[in-house]
Design an enzyme around this catalytic site. Structure first.
Site, PDB file in Angstrom:
ATOM      1  N   HIS A 174      -0.033   2.057  13.143  1.00  0.00           N
ATOM      2  CA  HIS A 174      -0.378   3.091  12.149  1.00  0.00           C
ATOM      3  C   HIS A 174      -0.077   4.468  12.734  1.00  0.00           C
ATOM      4  CE1 HIS A 174      -2.891   5.655   9.597  1.00  0.00           C
ATOM      5  NE2 HIS A 174      -2.969   4.654   8.740  1.00  0.00           N
ATOM      6  N   CYS A 185       2.255   4.943   6.434  1.00  0.00           N
ATOM      7  CA  CYS A 185       1.137   5.593   5.745  1.00  0.00           C
ATOM      8  C   CYS A 185       1.629   6.927   5.189  1.00  0.00           C
ATOM      9  CB  CYS A 185      -0.030   5.794   6.707  1.00  0.00           C
ATOM     10  SG  CYS A 185      -1.398   6.701   5.936  1.00  0.00           S
ATOM     11  N   HIS A 190       0.239   1.904   3.523  1.00  0.00           N
ATOM     12  CA  HIS A 190      -0.913   2.667   3.026  1.00  0.00           C
ATOM     13  C   HIS A 190      -0.372   3.741   2.098  1.00  0.00           C
ATOM     14  CE1 HIS A 190      -3.913   2.086   6.645  1.00  0.00           C
ATOM     15  NE2 HIS A 190      -3.673   0.965   5.988  1.00  0.00           N
ATOM     16  N   ASP A 244      -4.688   3.765  -0.121  1.00  0.00           N
ATOM     17  CA  ASP A 244      -5.477   4.206   1.024  1.00  0.00           C
ATOM     18  C   ASP A 244      -6.407   5.294   0.521  1.00  0.00           C
ATOM     19  OD1 ASP A 244      -6.322   4.330   3.625  1.00  0.00           O
ATOM     20  OD2 ASP A 244      -4.699   5.639   4.285  1.00  0.00           O
ATOM     21  N   HIS A 245      -7.657   5.130   0.763  1.00  0.00           N
ATOM     22  CA  HIS A 245      -8.682   6.088   0.329  1.00  0.00           C
ATOM     23  C   HIS A 245      -8.664   6.220  -1.198  1.00  0.00           C
ATOM     24  CE1 HIS A 245      -8.147   8.109   4.528  1.00  0.00           C
ATOM     25  NE2 HIS A 245      -8.409   6.818   4.589  1.00  0.00           N
ATOM     26  N   TYR A 264     -13.699   5.599   0.986  1.00  0.00           N
ATOM     27  CA  TYR A 264     -13.613   4.235   0.467  1.00  0.00           C
ATOM     28  C   TYR A 264     -14.559   3.934  -0.700  1.00  0.00           C
ATOM     29  CZ  TYR A 264     -10.378   3.238   4.188  1.00  0.00           C
ATOM     30  OH  TYR A 264      -9.268   3.247   4.999  1.00  0.00           O
TER      31      TYR A 264
HETATM   32  C1  DNO Z   1      -8.317   5.326   7.582  1.00  0.00           C
HETATM   33  C2  DNO Z   1      -7.459   4.310   8.178  1.00  0.00           C
HETATM   34  C3  DNO Z   1      -7.546   4.266   9.687  1.00  0.00           C
HETATM   35  C4  DNO Z   1      -6.717   3.112  10.166  1.00  0.00           C
HETATM   36  C5  DNO Z   1      -6.569   3.021  11.639  1.00  0.00           C
HETATM   37  C6  DNO Z   1      -5.537   1.986  11.962  1.00  0.00           C
HETATM   38  O1  DNO Z   1      -8.696   5.225   6.480  1.00  0.00           O
HETATM   39  O2  DNO Z   1      -6.164   4.486   7.746  1.00  0.00           O
HETATM   40  O3  DNO Z   1      -8.859   4.046  10.106  1.00  0.00           O
HETATM   41  O4  DNO Z   1      -7.336   1.928   9.781  1.00  0.00           O
HETATM   42  O5  DNO Z   1      -6.230   4.234  12.193  1.00  0.00           O
HETATM   43  O6  DNO Z   1      -5.800   1.470  13.191  1.00  0.00           O
END
Ligand code: DNO
Length: 388
Positions: free
Chosen positions: A240, A278, A305, A352-353, A369
């Site tokens: 990531h 991401c 993501h 993501d989020h 989340y």
């Molecule tokens: C946040 C996530 C991070 C991700 C880590 C991967 O929402 O994208 O916590 O899980 O950085 O190891």
């Protein structure tokens, strides 16, 4: 591509039924209760697989499936190149083998020293009243200079930044100081570490002699055996990007740009050495061209993501709705879907989020989340993909 949602395990107020009913076919989760550095046993992994599969059918017509591990955390000793790192690397490789034996094909991880992802404000109101996460560069500088009082901070930052941070620091109430400190060091969801100020000083001190080249060589030292174990077990590792994608607290960063990833893939070319793309993490730095990152590394992308950010003039940013912000989702999803269609293993993605909507604000949720905000995200992304 396979729609997935993150689930934080049995303690998550969002349930596996919620995940299925949101339209996710897969679950992204981890054994969060296993202490960092320990092996995830075959039995514990199998129990979690069974729990997820017995939750019932997803809209794919099959049982809900655990597709991606996010994350197996990398022990600080590995990142620092500590004397006992081989023990932790060995444990990591065993965990990866056990995950592969249980049929889980993708392991997401990061290699950010000390702090995982970082924000300064966990409830930033968007114009509609929905709450988002924000990273304010000046507030972060204020924490670094005046709260943490990190040696060296004032010489690293420009005079102008120090001045602005001093003003911001002076204007904050006690509660605002405490909220800022908590947001930065208490650990956001998925970050397996949290610190007191004293511990943070000690952790930073341990990195005093580790620059970017040393950190990268510690990553490569870790990857050699772990990628081999992943390959043998049918697992793809997915690094990531750093979030935010620039150095914090004087710590080096090695996964913030295309050039960083190029160095990592050139050094360890095995196809088991992959990337989590991401859009939000890369997107926070205007020099990162999201479309060309996807185009260049498409073969390496094992997990996606999708989220969006809006950049502010001074290098601060806040998160926003999935379809508005710096990332052109239509273009990115077009490229990613074409890559996924050309493969035998379809690429999993997750919203993501999500913003905390009014309904979310009535419930307990982990920062970033909340259920409804993410439900909106997955629905918009699936709709866009269907239209494409
Ligand atoms: C946040 C996530 C991070 C991700 C880590 C991967 O929402 O994208 O916590 O899980 O950085 O190891």
């Amino acid at each position: 591509m396979i729609p997935t949602l993150r689930w934080f395990g049995p303690t998550d107020p969002v349930t596996l039924d919620d995940v299925r009913q949101a339209g996710a076919h897969g679950v992204v989760t981890a054994l969060h209760s296993v202490p960092n550095g320990r092996v995830w046993s075959r039995a514990a992994i199998e129990r979690r697989v069974a729990e997820i599969e017995s939750a019932g059918m997803s809209e794919s017509g099959r049982a809900l499936e655990w597709n991606v591990v996010e994350s197996v955390p990398v022990h600080e000793s590995i990142k620092r190149g500590g004397p006992d790192r081989d023990l932790y690397i060995d444990a990591y490789a065993k965990t990866v083998s056990n995950l592969g034996a249980a049929g889980i094909g993708v392991v997401c991880y990061n290699f950010m020293p000390v702090l995982d992802w970082t924000r300064t404000d966990l409830a930033w109101p968007l114009p509609t009243g929905a709450l988002a996460l924000r990273f304010d560069r000046t507030q972060f500088d204020a924490f670094d200079l005046f709260d943490l009082q990190r040696p060296g901070a004032s010489t690293e930052l420009s005079e102008e930044r120090v001045e602005r941070a001093a003003e911001a620091h002076a204007a904050m109430t006690e509660d605002e100081h405490a909220a800022l400190r908590d947001a930065i060091i208490a650990g956001l969801p998925g970050a397996e570490e949290s610190y007191s100020m004293g511990q943070l000083h000690a952790e930073l001190d341990a990195y005093r002699d580790i620059d970017e080249a040393a950190l990268r060589s510690n990553l490569l030292y870790f990857l050699e055996p772990v990628v081999a174990a992943a390959k043998a077990a049918g697992v793809r590792l997915a690094l990531h990007p750093d979030d935010p994608p620039w150095p914090l607290l004087g710590l080096p960063r090695i996964a913030s740009t295309a050039e960083h990833y190029r160095l990592i893939f050139e050094a360890v070319p095995s196809e088991a050495n992959g990337m989590t793309f991401c859009s939000g993490s890369f997107g926070a730095c205007p020099a990162n061209d999201l479309g060309s990152i996807v185009a260049e590394f498409r073969r390496r992308i094992q997990f996606v993501h999708l989220r969006n950010v809006e950049l502010e003039a001074d290098g601060s940013f806040h998160e926003t709705l999935h379809l508005s912000g710096v990332a052109n989702m239509k273009k990115l999803l077009g490229l990613l879907a074409a890559e996924s269609a050309a493969r035998s293993e379809v690429i999993p993605y997750r919203p993501d989020h999500g913003v905390a909507t009014r309904v979310d604000q009535l419930h307990q949720a982990r920062p970033g989340y909340p259920y409804v905000g993410r439900l909106r995200g997955i629905a918009e992304l699936r709709g866009l993909l269907a239209a494409l």
